[in-house]
Design an enzyme around this catalytic site. Structure first.
Site, PDB file in Angstrom:
ATOM      1  N   ILE A  15       0.712  -0.908  -0.199  1.00  0.00           N
ATOM      2  CA  ILE A  15      -0.556  -0.326  -0.051  1.00  0.00           C
ATOM      3  C   ILE A  15       0.522   1.195  -0.079  1.00  0.00           C
ATOM      4  O   ILE A  15      -0.015   2.123   0.066  1.00  0.00           O
ATOM      5  CB  ILE A  15      -0.852  -0.089   1.281  1.00  0.00           C
ATOM      6  CG1 ILE A  15      -0.012   0.197   2.232  1.00  0.00           C
ATOM      7  CG2 ILE A  15      -2.048  -1.020   1.070  1.00  0.00           C
ATOM      8  CD1 ILE A  15      -0.881   0.082   4.038  1.00  0.00           C
ATOM      9  N   LYS A  38      14.481  -2.683   7.755  1.00  0.00           N
ATOM     10  CA  LYS A  38      12.909  -3.635   8.026  1.00  0.00           C
ATOM     11  C   LYS A  38      13.618  -4.927   8.845  1.00  0.00           C
ATOM     12  O   LYS A  38      14.114  -4.985   8.003  1.00  0.00           O
ATOM     13  CB  LYS A  38      12.675  -3.487   6.522  1.00  0.00           C
ATOM     14  CG  LYS A  38      11.670  -4.620   6.695  1.00  0.00           C
ATOM     15  CD  LYS A  38      10.526  -3.486   5.360  1.00  0.00           C
ATOM     16  CE  LYS A  38       8.733  -5.005   5.996  1.00  0.00           C
ATOM     17  NZ  LYS A  38       8.343  -4.898   5.566  1.00  0.00           N
TER      18      LYS A  38
HETATM   19  N1  ATP Z   1       3.004   7.287  -4.691  1.00  0.00           N
HETATM   20  C1  ATP Z   1       2.892   6.161  -5.185  1.00  0.00           C
HETATM   21  N2  ATP Z   1       3.561   6.338  -6.600  1.00  0.00           N
HETATM   22  C2  ATP Z   1       3.762   5.716  -7.745  1.00  0.00           C
HETATM   23  N3  ATP Z   1       4.421   4.146  -7.258  1.00  0.00           N
HETATM   24  C3  ATP Z   1       4.051   4.122  -5.740  1.00  0.00           C
HETATM   25  C4  ATP Z   1       3.317   4.611  -4.877  1.00  0.00           C
HETATM   26  N4  ATP Z   1       3.448   4.328  -3.802  1.00  0.00           N
HETATM   27  C5  ATP Z   1       3.639   2.783  -4.086  1.00  0.00           C
HETATM   28  N5  ATP Z   1       4.493   2.842  -5.052  1.00  0.00           N
HETATM   29  C6  ATP Z   1       3.958   1.191  -5.675  1.00  0.00           C
HETATM   30  O1  ATP Z   1       3.589   0.871  -5.458  1.00  0.00           O
HETATM   31  C7  ATP Z   1       3.855  -1.111  -4.969  1.00  0.00           C
HETATM   32  C8  ATP Z   1       3.930  -0.933  -3.036  1.00  0.00           C
HETATM   33  O2  ATP Z   1       4.395   0.209  -2.748  1.00  0.00           O
HETATM   34  P1  ATP Z   1       5.171  -0.018  -1.502  1.00  0.00           P
HETATM   35  O3  ATP Z   1       6.711  -1.669  -1.785  1.00  0.00           O
HETATM   36  O4  ATP Z   1       5.683   1.363  -1.123  1.00  0.00           O
HETATM   37  O5  ATP Z   1       4.360  -0.948  -0.583  1.00  0.00           O
HETATM   38  P2  ATP Z   1       4.692  -0.927   0.941  1.00  0.00           P
HETATM   39  O6  ATP Z   1       3.547  -1.177   1.906  1.00  0.00           O
HETATM   40  O7  ATP Z   1       5.849  -1.425   1.554  1.00  0.00           O
HETATM   41  O8  ATP Z   1       4.160  -2.790   1.002  1.00  0.00           O
HETATM   42  P3  ATP Z   1       4.931  -4.064   1.938  1.00  0.00           P
HETATM   43  O9  ATP Z   1       3.424  -4.583   2.877  1.00  0.00           O
HETATM   44  O10 ATP Z   1       5.507  -5.355   0.561  1.00  0.00           O
HETATM   45  O11 ATP Z   1       5.938  -3.813   2.707  1.00  0.00           O
HETATM   46  C9  ATP Z   1       5.850  -0.917  -4.984  1.00  0.00           C
HETATM   47  O12 ATP Z   1       5.710  -1.381  -6.639  1.00  0.00           O
HETATM   48  C10 ATP Z   1       6.093   0.924  -5.425  1.00  0.00           C
HETATM   49  O13 ATP Z   1       6.948   1.216  -6.272  1.00  0.00           O
HETATM   50 MG    MG Z   2       7.520  -2.092   2.270  1.00  0.00          MG
END
Ligand code: ATP
Ligand code: MG
Length: 220
Positions: A15, A38
């Site tokens: 997310i 992390k």
């Molecule tokens: N604001 C944004 N604009 C474009 N792409 C985004 C944005 N935020 C997140 N993403 C993309 O969405 C995907 C998921 O984002 P992210 O890895 O930050 O999620 P997360 O919540 O950290 O996931 P996890 O639970 O696996 O740790 C990734 O491919 C990231 O590059």
């Molecule tokens: Mg993440």
């Protein structure tokens, strides 16, 4: 002196937690030695790597204690590799960063109540970490009102305060997208939506949007 700690959690997985967390580490790191970590990651090391690259404190020398291969929830991934995620071990692993860096950011895996073991969740880890700011990331899409309310109320039941909320642009916008920040402020006046981040081509484009969050969070 213990470095101020910012914990980034969320209402679920995929997310935008890492996108927001890495951006905060980058902008904070312009003025200070900042470690983005992390400690528990499943299905690879991409979050630890992204946070490490954003860090101005040399975090990459220290491997996270729980890097688990299976791309499933931490409790299941740990069980499948015959391990048990132990909260005191994580707290101990973080201690040198908190002594040596100017500021520390920790991204938690999954959502705030994702299980780490049969008997513990991320919320137990937050409680064990002691004084910290807690930032919740949630997607700006249908369902987020329930997910944020449930998370904030369940956290309060554990004595955990959510200090700020960031809405992350949904990959697939819907009719609620763009309205959820105002709705959440009506429903939860105690938790301000501090930022709504747009969908960007390069994640570094989030830095300007998130810079204003640092003084609001009193971090670093
Ligand atoms: N604001 C944004 N604009 C474009 N792409 C985004 C944005 N935020 C997140 N993403 C993309 O969405 C995907 C998921 O984002 P992210 O890895 O930050 O999620 P997360 O919540 O950290 O996931 P996890 O639970 O696996 O740790 C990734 O491919 C990231 O590059
Ligand atoms: Mg993440």
């Amino acid at each position: 002196m213990t470095a101020p700690l910012l914990v980034v959690s969320g209402t679920g997985t995929g997310i935008g937690k890492t996108a927001v967390a890495a951006s905060l580490v980058r902008v904070a790191g312009l003025q200070a030695s900042v470690a983005g970590l992390k400690p528990v990651e499943t299905g690879g090391t991409s979050d630890a790597d992204a946070l490490g690259q954003a860090s101005t404190f040399h975090v990459t020398r220290f491997t996270s204690p729980y890097l688990l291969d299976d791309p499933v929830s931490p409790n299941v991934a740990a069980r499948r590799s015959s391990r048990t995620i132990d909260i005191p071990t994580i707290v101990e692993w973080l201690a040198p960063f908190r002594c040596q860096a100017d500021a520390v950011l920790v991204e938690l895996p999954g959502g705030l109540f994702s299980p780490l073991s049969d008997t513990t969740t991320n919320a137990d880890l937050v409680a064990a970490l002691g004084p910290a700011k807690l930032l919740l990331v949630a997607p700006d899409r249908l369902g987020v009102l329930h997910d944020v309310l449930a998370t904030v109320h369940a956290a309060a039941g554990r004595g955990i305060t959510v200090d700020a909320l960031v809405l992350s642009a949904a990959e697939h916008p819907d009719a609620s997208t763009g309205t959820n920040a105002a709705e959440l402020e009506r429903l939860l006046p105690s938790v301000r939506v501090q930022a709504s981040v747009p969908r960007v081509r390069h994640l570094t484009d989030l830095d300007d949007d998130l810079r204003a969050l640092l003084p609001l969070l009193h971090w670093p």
